[in-house]
Motif scaffolding. Structure first.
Motif, PDB file in Angstrom:
ATOM      1  N   LEU A  85       0.813  -1.204  -0.077  1.00  0.00           N
ATOM      2  CA  LEU A  85      -0.029  -0.100   0.088  1.00  0.00           C
ATOM      3  C   LEU A  85       0.813   1.262  -0.106  1.00  0.00           C
ATOM      4  O   LEU A  85       0.425   2.340   0.231  1.00  0.00           O
ATOM      5  CB  LEU A  85      -0.929   0.077   1.321  1.00  0.00           C
ATOM      6  CG  LEU A  85      -1.728  -1.263   1.213  1.00  0.00           C
ATOM      7  CD1 LEU A  85      -2.722  -1.259   2.503  1.00  0.00           C
ATOM      8  CD2 LEU A  85      -2.645  -1.441   0.161  1.00  0.00           C
ATOM      9  N   LEU A 109      -8.829  -2.608   1.630  1.00  0.00           N
ATOM     10  CA  LEU A 109      -7.763  -1.931   1.083  1.00  0.00           C
ATOM     11  C   LEU A 109      -7.155  -2.763  -0.073  1.00  0.00           C
ATOM     12  O   LEU A 109      -7.363  -4.019  -0.028  1.00  0.00           O
ATOM     13  CB  LEU A 109      -6.763  -1.708   2.374  1.00  0.00           C
ATOM     14  CG  LEU A 109      -7.190  -1.019   3.635  1.00  0.00           C
ATOM     15  CD1 LEU A 109      -6.015  -0.904   4.489  1.00  0.00           C
ATOM     16  CD2 LEU A 109      -7.300   0.343   2.881  1.00  0.00           C
ATOM     17  N   SER A 110      -6.656  -2.059  -1.141  1.00  0.00           N
ATOM     18  CA  SER A 110      -5.826  -2.801  -2.256  1.00  0.00           C
ATOM     19  C   SER A 110      -4.616  -2.010  -2.609  1.00  0.00           C
ATOM     20  O   SER A 110      -4.850  -0.657  -2.649  1.00  0.00           O
ATOM     21  CB  SER A 110      -6.879  -3.110  -3.283  1.00  0.00           C
ATOM     22  OG  SER A 110      -6.464  -3.672  -4.363  1.00  0.00           O
ATOM     23  N   PRO A 111      -3.670  -2.480  -3.295  1.00  0.00           N
ATOM     24  CA  PRO A 111      -2.723  -1.534  -3.941  1.00  0.00           C
ATOM     25  C   PRO A 111      -3.242  -0.613  -4.909  1.00  0.00           C
ATOM     26  O   PRO A 111      -4.214  -1.020  -5.582  1.00  0.00           O
ATOM     27  CB  PRO A 111      -1.830  -2.603  -4.430  1.00  0.00           C
ATOM     28  CG  PRO A 111      -1.895  -4.117  -3.912  1.00  0.00           C
ATOM     29  CD  PRO A 111      -3.404  -3.841  -3.303  1.00  0.00           C
ATOM     30  N   ALA A 112      -2.721   0.489  -5.031  1.00  0.00           N
ATOM     31  CA  ALA A 112      -3.212   1.732  -5.738  1.00  0.00           C
ATOM     32  C   ALA A 112      -3.480   1.032  -7.316  1.00  0.00           C
ATOM     33  O   ALA A 112      -4.256   1.546  -7.861  1.00  0.00           O
ATOM     34  CB  ALA A 112      -2.533   2.798  -5.511  1.00  0.00           C
ATOM     35  N   THR A 157      -6.671  -0.589  -7.878  1.00  0.00           N
ATOM     36  CA  THR A 157      -7.994   0.070  -7.547  1.00  0.00           C
ATOM     37  C   THR A 157      -8.628   0.733  -8.905  1.00  0.00           C
ATOM     38  O   THR A 157      -7.878   1.378  -9.500  1.00  0.00           O
ATOM     39  CB  THR A 157      -7.725   1.081  -6.421  1.00  0.00           C
ATOM     40  OG1 THR A 157      -6.852   1.843  -6.564  1.00  0.00           O
ATOM     41  CG2 THR A 157      -7.033   0.029  -4.895  1.00  0.00           C
ATOM     42  N   ASN A 167      -7.099   6.636  -2.004  1.00  0.00           N
ATOM     43  CA  ASN A 167      -5.999   6.054  -3.413  1.00  0.00           C
ATOM     44  C   ASN A 167      -6.096   4.729  -3.211  1.00  0.00           C
ATOM     45  O   ASN A 167      -5.725   3.921  -4.224  1.00  0.00           O
ATOM     46  CB  ASN A 167      -4.696   6.562  -3.206  1.00  0.00           C
ATOM     47  CG  ASN A 167      -4.620   8.006  -3.479  1.00  0.00           C
ATOM     48  OD1 ASN A 167      -4.829   8.536  -4.899  1.00  0.00           O
ATOM     49  ND2 ASN A 167      -4.430   8.744  -2.677  1.00  0.00           N
ATOM     50  N   ILE A 168      -6.425   3.934  -2.249  1.00  0.00           N
ATOM     51  CA  ILE A 168      -6.152   2.426  -2.000  1.00  0.00           C
ATOM     52  C   ILE A 168      -7.530   1.646  -1.460  1.00  0.00           C
ATOM     53  O   ILE A 168      -7.633   0.681  -0.878  1.00  0.00           O
ATOM     54  CB  ILE A 168      -5.150   2.126  -1.042  1.00  0.00           C
ATOM     55  CG1 ILE A 168      -5.233   2.829   0.356  1.00  0.00           C
ATOM     56  CG2 ILE A 168      -3.567   2.502  -1.643  1.00  0.00           C
ATOM     57  CD1 ILE A 168      -4.159   2.667   1.629  1.00  0.00           C
ATOM     58  N   ASN A 226     -10.660  -0.551  -2.275  1.00  0.00           N
ATOM     59  CA  ASN A 226     -11.023  -1.651  -2.763  1.00  0.00           C
ATOM     60  C   ASN A 226     -12.288  -1.715  -3.429  1.00  0.00           C
ATOM     61  O   ASN A 226     -13.380  -2.175  -2.877  1.00  0.00           O
ATOM     62  CB  ASN A 226     -10.451  -2.938  -2.348  1.00  0.00           C
ATOM     63  CG  ASN A 226     -10.749  -4.055  -3.265  1.00  0.00           C
ATOM     64  OD1 ASN A 226     -11.350  -4.013  -4.342  1.00  0.00           O
ATOM     65  ND2 ASN A 226     -10.349  -5.479  -2.745  1.00  0.00           N
TER      66      ASN A 226
END
Length: 206
Positions: free
Chosen positions: A15, A88-91, A94, A189-190, A192
């Motif tokens: 992240l 949450l998820s890597p930018a 997303t 920004n992250i 999901n």
């Protein structure tokens, strides 16, 4: 049944730069693990150790007074964080906003997606002390933005959370110090949104 700490669906540094790897590692392996350990200790030897945590929280009024506070604090901490990691998820993976019915409902309820973001961010910024900001589905099947203190869960008020933001200082202080607003802005920004849409659809179709 023993409550356990699930592995994150991404690496601790995934992240970056929005949430730093050290914060994620400490938040997951220390803070969340402590909630799990203390929850297990609280319900050991009771009928509740064989229940799913969200069901326990939905029926919080049935919890004996001798362990109720511990279940709210540590059971809430376990449930809240388990959801937080999922949304949450890597930018790079997303999207900027949800799609389909959820986006339509957000726009209808809050006026626009940007107005929704502003209201949600304000709920997070203005939560005094430690707590959470939430997008929930209430008893009328309507979207609602709320905030809760400490590790209180919306499930205790018969509201189903589909999006949450942890504003305890341990969630952001290593990188952002006292700048909670900067952390909140970076968090968008992250998100999901695919997972949020999935949770919305699951609840809406019940």
């Amino acid at each position: 049944m023993t409550f356990t700490l699930a592995k994150l669906p991404y690496e601790y540094d995934a992240l970056e730069p929005f949430i730093d790897a050290k914060t994620m590692e400490l938040h997951h392996t220390k803070h969340h693990q402590t909630y799990v350990d203390k929850l297990n200790a609280a319900v050991k030897g009771t009928e509740f150790e064989n229940m799913e945590i969200n069901e326990i929280l939905k029926n919080i009024d049935n919890i004996p007074s001798s362990i109720k506070t511990a279940v709210i604090n540590h059971g809430g901490g376990h449930s809240n964080h388990s959801l937080f990691w999922q949304i949450l998820s890597p930018a790079a993976e997303t999207q900027e906003k949800p799609e389909g019915i959820l986006l339509e409902e957000i726009e209808a309820q809050f006026g626009s997606f940007d107005k929704f973001k502003e209201q949600f961010s304000n709920a997070a910024i203005n939560r005094f002390g430690s707590g959470w900001a939430w997008l929930v589905i209430n008893e009328n099947k309507e979207l609602e933005i709320i905030s809760t203190s400490n590790q209180d869960s919306p499930l205790m008020d018969n509201k189903t959370p589909i999006l949450c933001l942890d504003v305890w200082e341990h969630a952001y202080y290593l990188k952002y110090q006292n700048k909670r607003a900067d952390y909140i802005q970076a968090w968008w920004n992250i998100v999901n949104w695919k997972k949020v849409e999935e949770l919305y659809n699951e609840t809406n179709n019940k």
